[in-house]
Write a protein that holds these residues in place. Structure first.
Motif, short mmCIF file in Angstrom:
data_model
loop_
_atom_site.label_atom_id
_atom_site.label_comp_id
_atom_site.label_asym_id
_atom_site.label_seq_id
_atom_site.Cartn_x
_atom_site.Cartn_y
_atom_site.Cartn_z
N ALA A 1 0.90 -1.17 0.07
CA ALA A 1 0.08 0.07 -0.01
C ALA A 1 0.98 1.17 -0.09
N MET A 2 1.92 1.15 0.83
CA MET A 2 2.70 2.53 0.78
C MET A 2 3.60 2.66 -0.38
N VAL A 3 4.01 1.51 -1.17
CA VAL A 3 4.60 1.56 -2.52
C VAL A 3 3.53 2.30 -3.50
N ALA A 4 2.32 1.81 -3.54
CA ALA A 4 1.27 2.30 -4.39
C ALA A 4 1.29 3.98 -4.11
N ALA A 5 1.01 4.18 -2.77
CA ALA A 5 1.06 5.64 -2.38
C ALA A 5 2.11 6.56 -2.96
N THR B 1 4.29 5.65 -5.37
CA THR B 1 4.06 5.83 -6.73
C THR B 1 3.12 6.88 -7.32
N ALA B 2 1.90 6.78 -6.55
CA ALA B 2 0.92 7.91 -7.28
C ALA B 2 1.40 9.39 -6.83
N SER B 3 2.33 9.40 -5.75
CA SER B 3 2.86 10.86 -5.62
C SER B 3 3.26 11.50 -6.72
N GLY B 4 3.99 10.55 -7.83
CA GLY B 4 4.71 11.28 -8.86
C GLY B 4 6.19 11.30 -8.42
N ARG B 5 6.57 10.72 -7.52
CA ARG B 5 7.99 10.94 -7.06
C ARG B 5 8.68 9.57 -6.94
N ASP B 6 9.90 9.13 -7.29
CA ASP B 6 10.37 7.90 -7.12
C ASP B 6 10.75 7.73 -5.76
N VAL B 7 9.93 7.53 -4.79
CA VAL B 7 10.35 7.51 -3.35
C VAL B 7 10.33 6.08 -2.94
N PRO B 8 11.56 5.35 -2.50
CA PRO B 8 11.56 4.24 -2.26
C PRO B 8 10.77 3.63 -0.72
N VAL B 9 10.38 2.62 -0.64
CA VAL B 9 9.76 2.17 0.63
C VAL B 9 10.69 1.12 1.03
N THR B 10 11.22 1.18 2.23
CA THR B 10 12.15 0.35 2.95
C THR B 10 11.66 -0.13 4.40
N VAL B 11 12.35 -1.12 4.87
CA VAL B 11 12.01 -1.59 6.22
C VAL B 11 13.02 -1.61 7.18
N LYS B 12 12.75 -1.47 8.38
CA LYS B 12 13.77 -1.62 9.54
C LYS B 12 13.32 -2.62 10.43
N CYS B 13 14.06 -3.86 10.45
CA CYS B 13 13.45 -4.73 11.26
C CYS B 13 14.63 -5.45 12.11
N ARG B 14 14.21 -6.39 13.14
CA ARG B 14 15.12 -7.01 14.08
C ARG B 14 15.17 -8.52 13.21
N LEU B 15 15.91 -9.52 13.85
CA LEU B 15 15.98 -10.85 13.62
C LEU B 15 14.79 -11.50 13.91
N GLY B 16 14.10 -11.11 14.75
CA GLY B 16 13.14 -11.89 15.59
C GLY B 16 12.63 -11.36 16.66
N VAL B 17 11.50 -12.15 17.29
CA VAL B 17 11.06 -11.61 18.46
C VAL B 17 11.21 -12.47 19.92
#
Length: 350
Positions: free
Chosen positions: A134-138, A140-156
């Protein structure tokens, strides 16, 4: 052309822009901090503090999203777990000019647990995938090539299965995410404070390295426990970049040394770098910003140097006083210079 059932891929980030970055840190990496770090490291990628999607949508955007033009490239880190709201917030961030939108899947605090976001999302890969798509689609719709990335852990908690970690990455990558910042520890949701979560769970850099080997098309940045230049450089042999957190904040001159070593240029003295901040500071003072809100980010600049403690003391004791201005910073610099002069004279032959 992408089919309706296949999520769009997020734009790829220039590899050089990923080599050195400063982690998003609550209460620390505000705009004043980022402007200072940009002066030290012209090539580093900077991140905002985590901002909840609801706050972006309904809150004071100038306060939450406002930034200085010098900060680019700068990423907005979002918190949340509702794809529709995250998409709306991502679109707003793209419209505000951010160069990347990053989804937090690693914060372990009680507040994020109550809101079912942050590190809790490590156990809900399908929800993260829906959010990323959903974030990537949004964006893209903005007209700017803005990457969507994730910051995560190894697990919980007791998740110690590499295959589960890789499965999380694969599911989210299939939704369009091409870059992951891996804080190479587990997040403990019970029994450890956020501070302890940054220190107690053991580091497993090898998981991040293995991920990069097995998924070479993904961009993988390593985060967690990087304390000095040697450690940071070692990660570049196995991953696309090194993200520094507390070390960048408490010993910010490290950022400058790394930027010069990795991108070229000339190492500049601390005082010269700090004096380059003067126009920004004076402009902020004219806007009514108190000096203390800026100088709190400068306290570690002379860490481990002669006069470093006196530098911190002058700023800490004076910046909160009415009328405090740039002259206080000059006084703090002068003290460090007097220590250096005294040291040099002590070394002169009799």
């Amino acid at each position: 052309m992408t089919s309706p059932s296949q999520p769009a891929a997020s734009p790829r980030i220039d590899p050089a822009a990923l080599r050195l970055s400063v982690a998003p840190m609550m209460d620390w990496t505000d705009s004043h901090c980022r402007v200072f770090h940009r002066l030290l490291a012209p090539h580093a990628r900077l991140y905002t503090e985590m901002v909840h999607a609801n706050a972006v949508i309904h809150g004071d955007r100038e306060r939450l999203l406002g930034m200085d033009a010098s900060e680019h490239p700068v990423a907005l880190q979002l918190g949340g777990s509702e794809p529709e709201l995250l998409a709306q917030a991502a679109r707003i961030g793209a419209d505000w000019g951010y160069d990347e939108i990053n989804l937090n899947c690693g914060c372990p605090s009680d507040r994020v647990q109550a809101g079912r976001f942050g590190a809790c999302l490590m156990r809900e890969p399908a929800l993260v995938a829906d959010s990323v798509a959903a974030m990537v689609a949004a964006c893209t719709a903005s007209g700017r090539d803005v990457p969507v990335t994730v910051k995560c852990r190894l697990g919980v908690d007791d998740d110690h299965d590499y295959d589960c970690f890789r499965a999380f990455i694969d599911i989210v990558a299939d939704a369009g995410c091409g870059m992951f910042v891996v804080h190479a520890r587990n997040a403990w949701l019970q029994g450890l404070s956020p501070k302890e979560n940054r220190e107690v769970p053991p580091l497993r850099y090898d998981w991040a390295y293995r991920l990069k080997r097995e998924r070479p098309d993904l961009q993988v940045v390593v985060n967690g426990g990087i304390a000095d230049a040697g450690e940071a450089a070692a990660h570049l042999n196995h991953a696309d970049g090194a993200m520094l957190g507390r070390a960048a904040y408490h010993t910010p001159y490290l950022l400058h040394r790394l930027d010069v070593a990795w991108f070229g240029g000339e190492v500049k003295p601390r005082a010269e770098l700090l004096r380059a901040l003067r126009p920004y500071v004076e402009a902020q003072l004219e806007r009514g910003v108190f000096l203390k809100h800026i100088t709190r980010h400068l306290l570690g600049l002379f860490a481990n140097e002669r006069g470093g403690r006196a530098f911190r003391q002058v700023l800490s004791e004076g910046a909160h006083k009415p009328g405090a201005d740039w002259s206080l910073v000059e006084r703090a610099i002068a003290i460090t210079e007097s220590f250096a002069t005294a040291h040099d004279s002590d070394r002169q032959p009799a």
